[in-house]
Scaffold this motif. Structure first.
Motif, PDB file in Angstrom:
ATOM      1  N   ARG A 114      -9.588 -19.684  -9.079  1.00  0.00           N
ATOM      2  CA  ARG A 114      -8.754 -20.176 -10.196  1.00  0.00           C
ATOM      3  C   ARG A 114      -9.516 -20.147 -11.518  1.00  0.00           C
ATOM      4  N   ASN A 115     -10.486 -19.250 -11.618  1.00  0.00           N
ATOM      5  CA  ASN A 115     -11.344 -19.197 -12.801  1.00  0.00           C
ATOM      6  C   ASN A 115     -11.953 -17.802 -12.900  1.00  0.00           C
ATOM      7  N   SER A 151     -10.197  -9.299 -15.735  1.00  0.00           N
ATOM      8  CA  SER A 151      -8.935  -9.417 -16.475  1.00  0.00           C
ATOM      9  C   SER A 151      -8.183  -8.094 -16.478  1.00  0.00           C
ATOM     10  N   GLY A 203      -8.424 -23.270 -16.119  1.00  0.00           N
ATOM     11  CA  GLY A 203      -8.562 -21.900 -15.649  1.00  0.00           C
ATOM     12  C   GLY A 203      -7.215 -21.241 -15.463  1.00  0.00           C
ATOM     13  N   PHE A 204      -6.847 -20.981 -14.207  1.00  0.00           N
ATOM     14  CA  PHE A 204      -5.575 -20.325 -13.905  1.00  0.00           C
ATOM     15  C   PHE A 204      -4.874 -21.028 -12.754  1.00  0.00           C
ATOM     16  N   LYS A 232      -2.196 -19.431 -17.418  1.00  0.00           N
ATOM     17  CA  LYS A 232      -3.415 -20.029 -17.940  1.00  0.00           C
ATOM     18  C   LYS A 232      -3.216 -21.521 -18.169  1.00  0.00           C
TER      19      LYS A 232
END
Length: 309
Positions: A23-24, A40, A61-62, A57
């Motif tokens: 998640r990052n 990315s 993080g994500f 985002k």
């Protein structure tokens, strides 16, 4: 899904799986030994391939979308199986195994089992390094993210569907007391022993009924309410407290054998069903075909538990 795998660069899917787990971007890039911008770019390419947004985002993080959740559930097992098949084709040689092995052990086991397992693995796989930490509420999550390879704990952990439970041998339990404890006989009733006060080894598992399992079982079966006077996840601290008092502490007999000059054991007269308790090994299902993990599980089964002399 088979059509997706045939048309998409597997490196895109690998990057996706790692980002989903971390998640990052930065942490994912570190795991893959590439830069964050490179990750990315891969995610953008995959987004175009699947035709939808995969991550949103957030400050930390994500967060994955529903599409990402669905994709991960289908892709991660396939990639893991593919990796395992490639490794198996090469043939698994423990002597060539490198990297760090991370194992979380119950506080009841870490003192006596970690050194034995380390020596056994090092003899066969000398290029590996090993880290042993206490089994806790966070262990299952770390198994899911890949930060922990294997966990070993008493068989009372509620496991999610993606965690595989492998039964090991039963562990004999007894009350640990200081060598010159007032109770001199080898067996005693629990009620008699706990009159001297009770200490507990903290298992770092907060789920109801599992943190102090012995306390709950005594209450349920004998109607005796126990209020531990001392508790710690540090074995040395518990041993020190026992030596400085008349308290008793339910522990593995293997642990008592580590302190022959300080502790002795007193067997229970009742509650014999918990006087020998089952232990389980926990591993993520994605690793069930991994030659490395299969070999580690084999080594653990061979040496757990130590014989009590």
């Amino acid at each position: 899904m088979s059509e997706l795998l045939s048309n998409v660069d597997l490196n895109l899917l690998k990057a996706f799986v790692v980002v989903y787990q971390e998640r990052n971007l930065k942490r994912a890039a570190e795991r893959l030994y590439v830069t964050a911008p490179a990750i990315s770019i891969k995610l953008n390419k995959l987004r175009h391939e699947v035709g939808g947004t995969l991550f949103i985002k957030v400050p930390t993080g994500f967060e994955p979308t529903a599409l990402a959740d669905n994709l991960y559930k289908k892709v991660e097992p396939l990639l893991n199986q593919l990796h395992s098949e490639i490794v198996s084709l090469k043939g698994f040689e423990p002597a060539e195994l490198t990297g760090r092995v991370n194992i979380d052990l119950s506080q009841h086991f870490i003192g006596w089992f970690a050194p034995k397992l380390f020596q056994q693995v090092q003899n066969l796989a000398p290029k590996t390094t090993m880290t042993f930490n206490g089994f806790s509420d966070g262990t299952l999550e770390k198994l899911q993210t890949g930060d922990v390879d294997i966990g070993i704990e008493y068989a009372r952990v509620n496991t999610p569907q993606d965690i595989l439970e492998v039964p090991l041998e039963r562990i004999p339990l007894a009350m640990a007391v200081r060598k010159d404890h007032p109770i001199t006989k080898p067996t005693a009733h629990i009620e008699e022993m706990v009159e001297h006060g009770i200490a507990m080894i903290e298992l770092n598992i907060q789920e109801a009924g599992k943190r102090w399992y012995f306390v709950n079982e005594v209450k349920k079966n004998l109607g005796i309410t126990l209020n531990p006077q001392f508790a710690s996840s540090s074995i040395e601290a518990v041993v020190g407290a026992l030596c400085a008092s008349n308290m008793v502490c339910p522990v593995s007999k293997h642990l008592i054998k580590l302190y022959p000059d300080k502790l002795k054991s007193i067997d229970f007269v009742e509650l014999l069903d918990i006087a020998s308790y089952p232990v389980s090994l926990y591993v993520h299902r994605r690793n069930r075909h991994s030659p490395k993990h299969q070999w580690l599980i084999e080594q653990i089964k061979k040496s757990f538990p130590n014989p009590i002399n």
